[in-house]
Design a protein around this motif. Sequence first.
Motif, mmCIF file in Angstrom:
data_model
loop_
_atom_site.group_PDB
_atom_site.id
_atom_site.type_symbol
_atom_site.label_atom_id
_atom_site.label_comp_id
_atom_site.label_asym_id
_atom_site.label_seq_id
_atom_site.Cartn_x
_atom_site.Cartn_y
_atom_site.Cartn_z
ATOM 1 N N TRP A 21 0.850 -1.208 0.000
ATOM 2 C CA TRP A 21 0.000 0.000 0.000
ATOM 3 C C TRP A 21 0.871 1.238 0.000
ATOM 4 N N THR A 22 0.326 2.298 -0.571
ATOM 5 C CA THR A 22 0.970 3.619 -0.541
ATOM 6 C C THR A 22 -0.027 4.649 -0.022
ATOM 7 N N SER A 63 -0.197 -0.559 -4.034
ATOM 8 C CA SER A 63 1.027 -0.354 -4.818
ATOM 9 C C SER A 63 1.145 -1.414 -5.940
ATOM 10 N N TRP A 64 2.140 -1.213 -6.826
ATOM 11 C CA TRP A 64 2.382 -2.203 -7.896
ATOM 12 C C TRP A 64 2.789 -3.554 -7.313
#
Length: 733
Positions: A21-22, A63-64
């Motif tokens: 996560w961001t 996130s990626w």
Amino acid sequence: MRREELSLPQNPKRDRPNDRWTCGRVCDQKCGKDAKRELPQCAHGPSRDGRCPVFPACKPRRSWAGWRRRIAVVCLATFCMVLIVANQHWLLPSVMKPGELTQPHAQILSGTLTSQRCAACHEPDALSISAWFSSAAGSGHENVLQTDRCMDCHHSTMDRDLATMAHNLPSVERQNRSERIRLTSLESGNPVNDSRWTKTSLDQDNIQCATCHKEHRGAEADMMALSDAQCQTCHSRDFGGFAASHPDWKSWPYGRGGEIAFNHATHAGKHFPATLVDGTATVFACGKCHPSQNDSNTATLANARSLGGELLRTASYEQACASCHDQSLDIQVASGIELASLPIVPQRVSKKVAGWPENATGFYDGRLSPLAQLLLRGDESAARAIRNVPDGDFSKLRPDSSVSDSAALTIATQLQAMMLSFASEGQADWTQRVRSGGAAPASTLPILRSLPPQFIQAIYDKWFLDDPQPLSTDAASLAPHERFPSRTILRVNWQPDDLLLDDSPSSDSLGGDALLADDVLAGDVLADDVLADDVLVGGDGLLNEDGLLGEPLGDALIEDALLEDPLAADSTLSDKTPQVRQPHDLVSAGGWYHDDLRMAIVYRGSGHADPVLVAWIDTLAQLAKTDPIRVQAAEHPSVAACIACHPNSLSMPGQWRAASLVGRKSEFTKFSHRPHLNVSQLGDCQHCHVINTQPQALVDFHPLTKQACTACHLPTAAGDHCVTCHRYHIDMR
């Protein structure tokens, strides 16, 4: 610029690049009409479960790395589910099937359960997905190739040990054939290069079935179809078209000979025009002996269908030969073969042989039959004596030579002993004599089965046990019927064996009564006639046909009639006197008989393929070509008649039937008349097979050249692929 001199941004307080996560403070809200306001990210960042610890309303973004992990988990779960489902045996064949089977294999497996179809050709262990990940993953195919699975069904059509070798031939055989082709090409003036036949890029002794035969390409696929490129994978020379690159042949069709001797030129130009049917010359028609499936003859049609509609290359004797050759062949084989005949020897020799017949005493004469020589030469003394008789002909012996007398005495004694031993010991004695003579007893079985020992016993008793005495002058003056007292005629003691085995009627048939001996006939005009007794009392004689012999009072009635008026009885019976017949005429259908005039035991042949004559020739084939027995026997008319049409019958093994060339898989070249007959021009056999009418021609037909084939066999017409005329699999069995 040095690395330490670079101006690098400071790492964020929470630099966790692998987090899923961001921070979600990057606002996408529009500030004003075209502006975009970005809020600084939170220094704390989202937690591991995707929540913001500072502002609950903030929504962290995945996130990626988080997306990648989620995709990986989903894919792994899907793959596991597929493995679990596919590993179910009832679904496995459908999941793993690479394509539809070809029609032949599909028909064979049409009644097989779906779950078992793959296992019919593939190892069951290889079909289990769980086995792929186990330590025993290779156990299913360990030391087992797919070719081995193919051979489980195709072992009857080719040798399993040669299945992976090029053309199913050992390397030595391939080299020998290449050498024969090279030598033939040199003789024909069209030499070939040895390099065209083999290519080292492929192991010639390890060619798997799947190299050329691909399965799972659909029901309409032809697994046997091979391209020219596949052939040239091993044959290094790249051939162009058939017309341009294929070498020519110089001598095809081959000359006459082989199993059956037949001259097409003589029959077409000489015999058939001379054969008239309703006053019209018979046409030499090839289709009469080589019919096709369109022939109206039912038997011929059945034979043609058995060859898949192909022309019959060989015709049977009954169909093609009997109408012209039956009569002459019957005359030739009627001479048959002799088991034995008593030679005529001088009295100084005959008196040393107990019971030697008077009819076989005189000047040296007669021949020792080849069959008798074979049965006698196992004895060393007999073999030495036979060598002293030139060509087995006693007339060539010197009458005043002690060597001749010694040889004649030995042979006469051995002939008498042979008849006695065969009569007493039976077929075991024959078998031993044939083996000692240098032949296999099995080949003489048809002769042995047709010759009962009781028959020889009856002849032996007749020739050697009778004791004729000269007739008195008074007896010689009596009429024939007066020489036989009535009690002799009435007391006939017939034996069943005599009736069945004694084919030549004689006085001996009456049980050997002393009053019927030859001495009673001395001085009579019929005394020297060996068939005179037959007229009076034996065989088909008068008294045998008289129904009174079967009556209780028949004896008395005949006795009274003869005593009261002999002349009346003689005149009454004279009208029923049968025609005198020769001994060989009594077995007109073929069989054994004895000729008392020549003192011979003879077999009379009958028609084509007489089993006894065939067995005799098969026995001769086991002897050396220079063996006197074989040479003398081959000159006999009955044997010569067989050899004339069957020149290879004296080979080992004897070849009596012409082998059909249709479907023979021992040669590279194949040919079928069936598609060619659909062309109207080729419907006439002589369009291709032109008979060679030149005198003393060595071949029946003019050679057929390559140009006769290239007119049609072009890429745009009938095709010119290699496999059109050549087969790959060669079967030498």
